[in-house]
Design a protein around this motif. Structure first.
Motif, PDB file in Angstrom:
ATOM      1  N   ASP A 213     -77.198 -38.724 -48.703  1.00  0.00           N
ATOM      2  CA  ASP A 213     -77.259 -37.612 -47.752  1.00  0.00           C
ATOM      3  C   ASP A 213     -78.560 -36.861 -48.014  1.00  0.00           C
ATOM      4  O   ASP A 213     -78.911 -36.608 -49.170  1.00  0.00           O
ATOM      5  CB  ASP A 213     -76.062 -36.679 -47.930  1.00  0.00           C
ATOM      6  N   HIS A 214     -79.263 -36.484 -46.938  1.00  0.00           N
ATOM      7  CA  HIS A 214     -80.584 -35.884 -47.117  1.00  0.00           C
ATOM      8  C   HIS A 214     -80.837 -34.755 -46.123  1.00  0.00           C
ATOM      9  O   HIS A 214     -80.276 -34.743 -45.025  1.00  0.00           O
ATOM     10  CB  HIS A 214     -81.687 -36.941 -46.925  1.00  0.00           C
ATOM     11  N   ILE A 215     -81.690 -33.820 -46.547  1.00  0.00           N
ATOM     12  CA  ILE A 215     -82.291 -32.840 -45.648  1.00  0.00           C
ATOM     13  C   ILE A 215     -83.799 -33.021 -45.806  1.00  0.00           C
ATOM     14  O   ILE A 215     -84.387 -32.608 -46.809  1.00  0.00           O
ATOM     15  CB  ILE A 215     -81.872 -31.401 -45.989  1.00  0.00           C
ATOM     16  N   LEU A 216     -84.425 -33.689 -44.845  1.00  0.00           N
ATOM     17  CA  LEU A 216     -85.858 -33.953 -44.880  1.00  0.00           C
ATOM     18  C   LEU A 216     -86.576 -32.907 -44.039  1.00  0.00           C
ATOM     19  O   LEU A 216     -86.089 -32.516 -42.971  1.00  0.00           O
ATOM     20  CB  LEU A 216     -86.163 -35.345 -44.325  1.00  0.00           C
ATOM     21  N   THR A 217     -87.737 -32.472 -44.499  1.00  0.00           N
ATOM     22  CA  THR A 217     -88.486 -31.432 -43.785  1.00  0.00           C
ATOM     23  C   THR A 217     -89.953 -31.809 -43.651  1.00  0.00           C
ATOM     24  O   THR A 217     -90.484 -32.634 -44.413  1.00  0.00           O
ATOM     25  CB  THR A 217     -88.390 -30.083 -44.522  1.00  0.00           C
ATOM     26  N   SER A 218     -90.610 -31.183 -42.688  1.00  0.00           N
ATOM     27  CA  SER A 218     -92.044 -31.366 -42.518  1.00  0.00           C
ATOM     28  C   SER A 218     -92.784 -30.852 -43.739  1.00  0.00           C
ATOM     29  O   SER A 218     -92.299 -29.981 -44.471  1.00  0.00           O
ATOM     30  CB  SER A 218     -92.530 -30.619 -41.274  1.00  0.00           C
ATOM     31  N   ARG A 219     -93.989 -31.351 -43.894  1.00  0.00           N
ATOM     32  CA  ARG A 219     -94.766 -31.029 -45.088  1.00  0.00           C
ATOM     33  C   ARG A 219     -95.152 -29.561 -45.174  1.00  0.00           C
ATOM     34  O   ARG A 219     -95.444 -29.050 -46.253  1.00  0.00           O
ATOM     35  CB  ARG A 219     -96.018 -31.914 -45.135  1.00  0.00           C
ATOM     36  N   ASP A 220     -95.189 -28.850 -44.028  1.00  0.00           N
ATOM     37  CA  ASP A 220     -95.571 -27.440 -44.065  1.00  0.00           C
ATOM     38  C   ASP A 220     -94.373 -26.505 -44.160  1.00  0.00           C
ATOM     39  O   ASP A 220     -94.528 -25.286 -44.062  1.00  0.00           O
ATOM     40  CB  ASP A 220     -96.420 -27.082 -42.842  1.00  0.00           C
ATOM     41  N   ILE A 221     -93.173 -27.063 -44.342  1.00  0.00           N
ATOM     42  CA  ILE A 221     -91.968 -26.254 -44.512  1.00  0.00           C
ATOM     43  C   ILE A 221     -91.622 -26.227 -45.998  1.00  0.00           C
ATOM     44  O   ILE A 221     -91.408 -27.274 -46.616  1.00  0.00           O
ATOM     45  CB  ILE A 221     -90.792 -26.816 -43.697  1.00  0.00           C
ATOM     46  N   GLY A 222     -91.583 -25.050 -46.572  1.00  0.00           N
ATOM     47  CA  GLY A 222     -91.245 -24.924 -47.980  1.00  0.00           C
ATOM     48  C   GLY A 222     -89.749 -25.072 -48.213  1.00  0.00           C
ATOM     49  O   GLY A 222     -88.939 -24.626 -47.397  1.00  0.00           O
ATOM     50  N   CYS A 223     -89.378 -25.694 -49.326  1.00  0.00           N
ATOM     51  CA  CYS A 223     -87.964 -25.932 -49.649  1.00  0.00           C
ATOM     52  C   CYS A 223     -87.672 -25.454 -51.060  1.00  0.00           C
ATOM     53  O   CYS A 223     -88.376 -25.819 -52.011  1.00  0.00           O
ATOM     54  CB  CYS A 223     -87.629 -27.420 -49.557  1.00  0.00           C
ATOM     55  N   THR A 224     -86.638 -24.655 -51.191  1.00  0.00           N
ATOM     56  CA  THR A 224     -86.187 -24.212 -52.508  1.00  0.00           C
ATOM     57  C   THR A 224     -84.660 -24.204 -52.519  1.00  0.00           C
ATOM     58  O   THR A 224     -84.010 -24.335 -51.482  1.00  0.00           O
ATOM     59  CB  THR A 224     -86.700 -22.791 -52.832  1.00  0.00           C
ATOM     60  N   GLY A 225     -84.111 -24.020 -53.698  1.00  0.00           N
ATOM     61  CA  GLY A 225     -82.666 -23.842 -53.834  1.00  0.00           C
ATOM     62  C   GLY A 225     -81.836 -25.050 -53.472  1.00  0.00           C
ATOM     63  O   GLY A 225     -80.692 -24.911 -53.036  1.00  0.00           O
ATOM     64  N   HIS A 226     -82.380 -26.258 -53.634  1.00  0.00           N
ATOM     65  CA  HIS A 226     -81.601 -27.459 -53.356  1.00  0.00           C
ATOM     66  C   HIS A 226     -80.340 -27.488 -54.219  1.00  0.00           C
ATOM     67  O   HIS A 226     -80.386 -27.193 -55.408  1.00  0.00           O
ATOM     68  CB  HIS A 226     -82.414 -28.723 -53.681  1.00  0.00           C
ATOM     69  N   ARG A 227     -79.223 -27.874 -53.611  1.00  0.00           N
ATOM     70  CA  ARG A 227     -78.018 -28.075 -54.400  1.00  0.00           C
ATOM     71  C   ARG A 227     -77.018 -28.921 -53.612  1.00  0.00           C
ATOM     72  O   ARG A 227     -77.021 -28.930 -52.385  1.00  0.00           O
ATOM     73  CB  ARG A 227     -77.380 -26.747 -54.810  1.00  0.00           C
TER      74      ARG A 227
END
Length: 254
Positions: A213-227
């Motif tokens: 299962d994944h949440i993929l984002t564009s390179r200019d979207i910052g991602c934090t707090g994965h869990r």
């Protein structure tokens, strides 16, 4: 650059069924055709979803015997106080069971389109929702891909073409494969999507070993707090992330 913070959840809810070990697929097979015991699971999933801005659902029953003819996406929207919701029914088995992708949102979408996905066996789809307008709009897609590699290849190629022109995109769901699988490379080559910085095992939920299962984002979207977190007693864990999306994706000054 001004950014807008979004909290996002992706969840295969297994139509509200409970699975806590492999043999439950056999001993609890009745749960895939009867509605008994699902209401409590749905209440727990609604509670899980409530704090998020956008929620992507897979295996949400669109209204069949196994759900007590309840549209589960609509139910979760009401229980979680989401003002906007949409769903994409993909497969129906004689009124006994149905399966849909769904999306719950606290932000008003500007456009919603659903597409059937190619594959050897029909009944898979991708639900595409757009927020904002113009070339900078944010695209959020929810998909549930096939088990077979060849079908996934054609499905991922289709999704890559669909998202190719969006500079800001989020693709989430049950991919039935890892983020570094060969067939996933079409997404990274032809869209703005980037491989995740780390993988979180989500299946099976009682002893997570596979990150499918994944949440993929564009390179200019910052991602934090994965869990990864339990979704009632679904056989998949849910994935949660906090995103920093360029404000211009929503037509805001940035």
């Amino acid at each position: 650059m001004t950014e807008r913070r979004l909290t996002v959840l992706s969840c295969n809810i297994q139509a509200g069924s409970s699975t806590s070990r492999y043999r439950d697929y056999v001993t609890r097979g009745w749960s895939h055709v009867l509605p008994v015991g699902k209401h409590g699971s749905l209440e727990q999933i609604a509670e899980l979803a409530q704090p998020f801005d956008i929620v992507g659902l897979q295996e949400s029953d669109a209204g069949s015997l196994r759900s007590g003819f309840l549209n589960q996406t609509h139910f979760l929207a009401e229980r979680g106080d989401f003002p906007y919701w949409t769903h994409q029914p993909n497969r129906s088995v004689g009124g006994i069971a149905s399966s849909a992708n769904g999306l719950l949102s606290r932000i008003a979408p500007t456009d919603v389109v659903d597409y059937p996905l190619p594959g050897r066996i029909k009944g898979r789809g991708v639900l595409l929702t757009r927020f904002g307008s113009g070339n900078e709009a944010l695209a959020v897609a929810v998909a549930h891909l096939s088990l077979g590699v060849k079908s996934r290849q054609s499905q991922l190629a289709f999704i890559a073409e669909l998202l190719a022109d969006f500079p800001h995109a989020v693709l989430m769901g049950d991919f039935n494969t890892t983020a570094d699988a060969p067939e996933m490379q079409a997404l990274y080559r032809h869209t703005s999507l980037a491989p995740p910085s780390c993988a979180y095992p989500t299946f099976p939920s009682w002893k997570p070993e596979r990150a499918i299962d994944h949440i993929l984002t564009s390179r200019d979207i910052g991602c934090t707090g994965h869990r990864a977190i339990p979704a009632a007693r679904s056989d998949h864990l849910a994935l949660a992330v906090e995103l920093s999306v360029p404000a211009r994706a929503f037509g805001e000054a940035g």
